[in-house]
Structure formats: structure tokens, C-alpha cells
Motif scaffolding. Structure first.
Motif, PDB file in Angstrom:
ATOM      1  N   LEU A  46      16.893  -3.087   9.372  1.00  0.00           N
ATOM      2  CA  LEU A  46      16.862  -2.121  10.464  1.00  0.00           C
ATOM      3  C   LEU A  46      16.714  -0.700   9.935  1.00  0.00           C
ATOM      4  N   VAL A  47      17.495  -0.346   8.922  1.00  0.00           N
ATOM      5  CA  VAL A  47      17.462   1.017   8.390  1.00  0.00           C
ATOM      6  C   VAL A  47      16.114   1.326   7.751  1.00  0.00           C
ATOM      7  N   SER A  48      15.598   0.397   6.938  1.00  0.00           N
ATOM      8  CA  SER A  48      14.316   0.653   6.273  1.00  0.00           C
ATOM      9  C   SER A  48      13.172   0.730   7.276  1.00  0.00           C
ATOM     10  N   THR A  49      13.224  -0.074   8.334  1.00  0.00           N
ATOM     11  CA  THR A  49      12.180  -0.008   9.356  1.00  0.00           C
ATOM     12  C   THR A  49      12.287   1.278  10.165  1.00  0.00           C
ATOM     13  N   GLN A  50      13.489   1.742  10.419  1.00  0.00           N
ATOM     14  CA  GLN A  50      13.667   3.018  11.096  1.00  0.00           C
ATOM     15  C   GLN A  50      13.111   4.166  10.270  1.00  0.00           C
ATOM     16  N   GLN A  51      13.233   4.075   8.957  1.00  0.00           N
ATOM     17  CA  GLN A  51      12.644   5.102   8.095  1.00  0.00           C
ATOM     18  C   GLN A  51      11.127   5.129   8.235  1.00  0.00           C
ATOM     19  N   SER A  52      10.521   3.955   8.358  1.00  0.00           N
ATOM     20  CA  SER A  52       9.075   3.898   8.565  1.00  0.00           C
ATOM     21  C   SER A  52       8.692   4.497   9.913  1.00  0.00           C
ATOM     22  N   LEU A  53       9.475   4.216  10.953  1.00  0.00           N
ATOM     23  CA  LEU A  53       9.203   4.800  12.261  1.00  0.00           C
ATOM     24  C   LEU A  53       9.393   6.311  12.241  1.00  0.00           C
ATOM     25  N   ASP A  54      10.339   6.795  11.457  1.00  0.00           N
ATOM     26  CA  ASP A  54      10.528   8.241  11.334  1.00  0.00           C
ATOM     27  C   ASP A  54       9.297   8.905  10.714  1.00  0.00           C
TER      28      ASP A  54
ATOM     29  N   CYS B  20      -7.378   6.272  -3.058  1.00  0.00           N
ATOM     30  CA  CYS B  20      -6.401   6.825  -2.110  1.00  0.00           C
ATOM     31  C   CYS B  20      -5.648   5.737  -1.354  1.00  0.00           C
ATOM     32  N   LEU B  21      -6.083   4.485  -1.482  1.00  0.00           N
ATOM     33  CA  LEU B  21      -5.378   3.379  -0.824  1.00  0.00           C
ATOM     34  C   LEU B  21      -4.195   2.955  -1.687  1.00  0.00           C
ATOM     35  N   GLU B  22      -3.081   2.662  -1.056  1.00  0.00           N
ATOM     36  CA  GLU B  22      -1.846   2.328  -1.767  1.00  0.00           C
ATOM     37  C   GLU B  22      -1.535   0.854  -1.565  1.00  0.00           C
ATOM     38  N   TYR B  23      -1.692   0.095  -2.652  1.00  0.00           N
ATOM     39  CA  TYR B  23      -1.378  -1.333  -2.644  1.00  0.00           C
ATOM     40  C   TYR B  23       0.095  -1.519  -3.027  1.00  0.00           C
ATOM     41  N   VAL B  24       0.760  -2.445  -2.376  1.00  0.00           N
ATOM     42  CA  VAL B  24       2.168  -2.730  -2.638  1.00  0.00           C
ATOM     43  C   VAL B  24       2.331  -4.230  -2.793  1.00  0.00           C
ATOM     44  N   GLU B  25       3.145  -4.619  -3.782  1.00  0.00           N
ATOM     45  CA  GLU B  25       3.436  -6.038  -3.970  1.00  0.00           C
ATOM     46  C   GLU B  25       4.382  -6.501  -2.867  1.00  0.00           C
ATOM     47  N   GLY B  26       3.972  -7.515  -2.121  1.00  0.00           N
ATOM     48  CA  GLY B  26       4.799  -8.007  -1.021  1.00  0.00           C
ATOM     49  C   GLY B  26       4.638  -7.144   0.219  1.00  0.00           C
ATOM     50  N   GLU B  27       5.623  -7.212   1.091  1.00  0.00           N
ATOM     51  CA  GLU B  27       5.594  -6.491   2.355  1.00  0.00           C
ATOM     52  C   GLU B  27       6.684  -5.426   2.339  1.00  0.00           C
ATOM     53  N   SER B  28       6.274  -4.163   2.309  1.00  0.00           N
ATOM     54  CA  SER B  28       7.222  -3.061   2.267  1.00  0.00           C
ATOM     55  C   SER B  28       7.587  -2.655   3.693  1.00  0.00           C
ATOM     56  N   THR B  29       8.881  -2.681   4.004  1.00  0.00           N
ATOM     57  CA  THR B  29       9.332  -2.279   5.338  1.00  0.00           C
ATOM     58  C   THR B  29       9.423  -0.768   5.468  1.00  0.00           C
ATOM     59  N   GLU B  30       9.629  -0.060   4.371  1.00  0.00           N
ATOM     60  CA  GLU B  30       9.727   1.391   4.432  1.00  0.00           C
ATOM     61  C   GLU B  30       8.367   2.043   4.632  1.00  0.00           C
ATOM     62  N   ASP B  31       7.306   1.383   4.186  1.00  0.00           N
ATOM     63  CA  ASP B  31       5.966   1.940   4.335  1.00  0.00           C
ATOM     64  C   ASP B  31       5.309   1.529   5.640  1.00  0.00           C
ATOM     65  N   HIS B  32       5.691   0.370   6.177  1.00  0.00           N
ATOM     66  CA  HIS B  32       5.034  -0.128   7.384  1.00  0.00           C
ATOM     67  C   HIS B  32       6.058  -0.827   8.253  1.00  0.00           C
ATOM     68  N   TYR B  33       6.306  -0.269   9.426  1.00  0.00           N
ATOM     69  CA  TYR B  33       7.389  -0.774  10.273  1.00  0.00           C
ATOM     70  C   TYR B  33       7.140  -2.185  10.780  1.00  0.00           C
ATOM     71  N   VAL B  34       5.886  -2.589  10.911  1.00  0.00           N
ATOM     72  CA  VAL B  34       5.578  -3.931  11.412  1.00  0.00           C
ATOM     73  C   VAL B  34       6.152  -4.995  10.475  1.00  0.00           C
TER      74      VAL B  34
ATOM     75  N   VAL C 208      15.600  -6.208  16.702  1.00  0.00           N
ATOM     76  CA  VAL C 208      14.198  -6.042  17.081  1.00  0.00           C
ATOM     77  C   VAL C 208      14.093  -5.214  18.364  1.00  0.00           C
ATOM     78  N   THR C 209      14.997  -5.443  19.308  1.00  0.00           N
ATOM     79  CA  THR C 209      14.992  -4.673  20.542  1.00  0.00           C
ATOM     80  C   THR C 209      15.193  -3.190  20.267  1.00  0.00           C
ATOM     81  N   GLU C 210      16.125  -2.876  19.368  1.00  0.00           N
ATOM     82  CA  GLU C 210      16.363  -1.480  18.994  1.00  0.00           C
ATOM     83  C   GLU C 210      15.117  -0.841  18.405  1.00  0.00           C
ATOM     84  N   LEU C 211      14.427  -1.571  17.519  1.00  0.00           N
ATOM     85  CA  LEU C 211      13.237  -1.017  16.862  1.00  0.00           C
ATOM     86  C   LEU C 211      12.076  -0.868  17.844  1.00  0.00           C
ATOM     87  N   LEU C 212      11.883  -1.853  18.718  1.00  0.00           N
ATOM     88  CA  LEU C 212      10.781  -1.759  19.682  1.00  0.00           C
ATOM     89  C   LEU C 212      11.041  -0.665  20.708  1.00  0.00           C
TER      90      LEU C 212
END
Length: 442
Positions: free
Chosen positions: A175-183, A273-287, A318-322
Motif C-alpha cells: 500500500l505504501v509503495s503504491t501510494q508513493q507511485s500515485l504521489d 531514456c527508457l528505464e528497465y527494471v527487473e521484476g515489477e516495481s510498485t514504486e515506479d508504477h502503481y498498477v 485496493v479500494t483505498e488505492l483506487l
């Protein structure tokens, strides 16, 4: 040398488990080399009492400390493997990488390995004379202090490892890392250099396709650098993927509108300029955060786990994030001072997010009344934040789950229990006070 390649490799090293661990180990190695290479004879007189009088005492102590540290290291990280196995089997395998890259675990590993290397250096370089001098004796006692520090960290490590696999800690971290992405999206939305437009068509007469040269997850891009390239070379860059997508080599990932085809040097700069990340980063992309919460929920609903409480907790997060996502209109374009489009990209719509997150949970939990009612409550909550188009999507999902409950739960006790909760709570949905009769099957 390509600076973007170097920057990407350094970022990968910095995000890996070896970065912080290597820094800590380096400090211990430097201390060990200083202890065996420097000759310090001007120590205060009150330190002379720590000097070893018997030959071999210091070496025996170092050997004992080394054996103890190796045993502590083996035991600690056998515990880590047990924790990772539990987290992967109970929640989601994607969380294993997150736990392994936890800064606390990296610090513990660095102190453990650093202490072992420090002791090893003292053992490999024997002291001059029958007994070590005061400086070398002080180094041996410092090794004992390092072992005591490792024991203290072992207690904190066991506590942290046990806490890291609790479902509340896992969902809160997501939740916290996804909120950072939304910020980050919220700050971008407030910037006049970013805009949202429904359509940004491509002129096929001046469009030139650029193919990817690497494979992986593209989580974000350096928009400032891309905008500068587009402004300098009079380009319009259309990104043909959504952030978070996995792309393969030689895949057409973008189109560039320009009067002349871009050269290889310009293409390299654009791709850099494209940033590749190993795995799925929640801080970079909220989805990614929403997706991982959904995966934890359906893992809890699996027959092997059978923990609907975990699924309900994930639905709440999920409700909080949406609800926060509904307050945003994610930008999909970078413009210059005159409003000309420099870069445009695809943003996932709210309808797609609803299907991505809630549809799998409903599929696995449709026979669980508590899950259905939790989803209904989530839709009611989201309806208070939605505009017209998003409200239509939420209403459609609400109608679907009500029809599903009318089909699956038909006993008078179940019907009475459901109907008592259909219209309860604050919402802006059209919900009848009774379940529909003769609801169609799936």
C-alpha cells in the motif's frame, strides 16, 4: 562509452541485494587491513592491560569467534530461506524478491560477512613476535565487539523476518509503495509541462518506427531527457506501450514523427531514456501494486490456503488505492511552452483497472459470501469518488455481483442476510432493496 548504459547498470547494481551489503563489507575489510598493516606504538598507557600475555591466546580466540560467526550466518539465512518459502507459498512469489532486497536484511548480511572477513584477515596475517602488541590485541578485541554486534543484529533480524511475512505487514508495504507511485502521478499532474488528451493520432506520412534493443519490463522513462531530444530535433515521440509492460527485443515500441528518419545516434539516445527494471516495481508504477495485492488475494482464496480474511484485507487496500486513483487524471502527454506535443504515451484506464483487479478475485471467490459482500462494499465506496464515465463502470460491476449473489445464494437465510446489506452505507449506486428473481447464469 554509452552513458545511459552505464547509468542503467549502476541503477541495477544499486537496486540489487549486493549494493548495501558491499558497502558494509568494504568498511570491515578496510578495518582489517588497517589492523594488520599499521604499526601503532603511541597508544595510551591505560590500554596496555588489554595486551595478550600468553602466545596463541589471540589466535585461539579469533578461531573460536570465526567458527561462531559461520554457524550464526548459516542459521540466520536458513531462517531466511524458510521465510521466503512461506511467503512464496502463502502469498505471492513476487514478494520473495521484495523481502530479499529489504534494507534490513542487506545490513545484517553485510555485518555478518564483514565480521567474518575481518576475523579472517587477522588470522591470515600473524602477529610479529611471540605475543601480539597492544595495537594488535586491540584489533582482536574489536573483532569480539563485532561478533557481539552481530549477535544483537541476529535478534533484530529474527524479529524482522517474522514480521516481514505477516499479511498485515506485506499488504501495508504494498500500500505504501503504491501510494508513493500515485504521489508521483499527482505531482506530474500539477506540472504545466504535462497534459491529458483523449486522442493523439500519428501522421503515417512522417512516422518512423523504432524497435527495442533490450527485453524486460519498462517501468518508466526519463521524460525530461526525451522532451529535450524532441525539442532539439523537432520530433514528436509516440510510445507504443504502457508502462509496466514486458517487451522483447526487436519489438516496435515507439514511433517518431519527423521530416527525416532519425539516425542511429539519436535512436540510441531515445532508447537510453527508457528505464528497465527487473521484476515489477510498485514504486515506479502503481498498477503493479494493485496487481500484486490482487495476486495475494486470490492466493488466499486458493483451496490450499483457504484464507478469505487475507483476500478481504487486500480488497480494502485496493479500494483505498483506487479511490486515490479516481481523484487523478493521469497525464499522457508532455508538451512544450506552445502546447505542442513532444511525447505521448498510453495510460491504463479505470475500466481496465477494475477488470484487472476485481475480476480475478470475483472468479476465485464467487462462492464465498463474505468476498462478494466485500466487493459490493468496495464498489459502494468507490462510487462516492467517481465521475460519470467511471461511475458507469462501477455500476456495471455492481450489477454483475448482485446478479451473481442472486444465483449462488438462494436459501431464505442467505437471501435475507444479503438483502439486509444491499443498500446499507453511503454510496451513489442504483441498487434495488431485493435480489433479482431469476438471475441469469454466468
Amino acid at each position: 562509452m554509452n552513458t545511459s548504459w552505464m547509468r542503467e547498470k549502476f541503477q541495477q547494481f544499486r537496486d540489487s541485494i549486493t549494493y548495501l551489503t558491499s558497502l558494509i563489507i568494504t568498511i570491515y575489510v578496510v578495518l582489517g587491513i588497517a589492523a594488520v598493516s599499521l604499526e601503532v606504538n603511541s597508544l595510551p598507557d591505560f590500554l596496555h592491560f588489554i595486551k595478550f600475555d600468553q602466545p596463541g591466546t589471540a589466535r585461539s580466540l579469533l578461531t573460536t569467534l570465526m567458527a561462531g560467526m559461520i554457524s550464526l550466518l548459516v542459521f540466520s539465512f536458513s531462517t531466511v530461506m524458510s521465510v521466503l518459502t512461506q511467503a512464496g507459498s502463502n502469498f505471492s512469489n513476487k514478494l520473495v524478491f521484495v523481502i530479499m532486497t529489504d534494507k534490513r536484511h542487506q545490513q545484517v548480511l553485510g555485518h555478518y560477512l564483514g565480521t567474518i572477513l575481518y576475523l579472517l584477515i587477522l588470522l591470515l596475517v600473524p602477529a610479529i613476535g611471540n605475543t601480539p602488541d597492544t595495537w594488535r590485541s586491540l584489533a582482536v578485541y574489536l573483532g569480539a565487539v563485532m561478533v557481539i554486534n552481530s549477535l544483537a543484529m541476529f535478534v533484530l533480524f529474527i524479529h524482522g523476518a517474522s514480521q516481514s511475512v505477516q499479511i498485515h505487514a506485506i499488504t501495508q508495504r504494498l500500500l505504501v509503495s503504491t501510494q508513493q507511485s500515485l504521489d508521483k502521478l499527482r505531482k506530474r499532474q500539477e506540472n504545466d509541462a504535462y497534459a491529458y488528451r483523449v486522442d493523439h493520432p500519428i501522421d503515417p506520412d512522417i512516422a518512423h518506427v523504432i524497435y527495442s534493443r533490450d527485453s524486460g519490463y519498462i517501468q518508466s522513462a526519463n521524460f525530461d531527457a526525451l522532451a529535450e531530444l524532441a525539442r532539439r530535433h523537432d520530433l514528436t515521440i509516440h510510445l507504443g506501450f504502457s508502462f509496466g509492460d514486458f517487451v522483447v527485443k526487436r519489438f516496435p515500441i515507439m514511433s517518431v514523427e519527423s521530416e527525416t528518419p532519425p539516425g542511429d545516434v539519436l535512436v540510441d539516445r531515445i532508447l537510453g531514456c527508457l528505464e528497465y527494471v527487473e521484476g515489477e516495481s510498485t514504486e515506479d508504477h502503481y498498477v503493479n501494486g494493485l496487481t500484486q495485492l490482487m495476486e495475494v488475494a486470490i492466493k488466499g482464496l486458493s483451496p490450499g490456503i483457504n484464507d478469505p480474511g487475507t483476500a478481504r484485507l487486500c480488497i480494502h487496500q485496493v479500494t483505498e488505492l483506487l479511490a486515490q486513483r479516481l481523484a487523478l487524471t493521469p497525464c499522457n502527454m508532455r508538451v512544450d511552452e506552445q502546447g505542442r506535443c513532444l511525447i505521448c504515451w498510453q495510460e491504463e484506464g479505470f475500466e481496465s483497472l477494475m477488470f484487472r483487479v476485481f475480476n480475478p478475485i470475483l472468479h476465485y471467490g464467487e462462492k464465498d459470501l463474505s468476498i462478494c459482500l466485500s466487493l459490493l462494499k468496495a464498489f459502494k465506496t468507490l462510487s462516492n469518488f467517481a465521475m460519470a464515465e467511471d461511475h458507469r463502470v462501477i455500476q456495471a460491476h455492481t450489477d454483475r455481483i448482485i446478479a451473481l449473489m442472486a444465483q449462488c445464494f438462494t436459501t431464505p437465510l442467505e437471501v435475507s442476510f444479503i438483502e439486509d446489506r444491499l443498500t446499507r452505507g453511503m454510496h451513489r449506486l442504483r441498487i434495488a432493496p431485493h435480489l433479482p428473481v431469476g438471475a441469469p447464469s454466468n
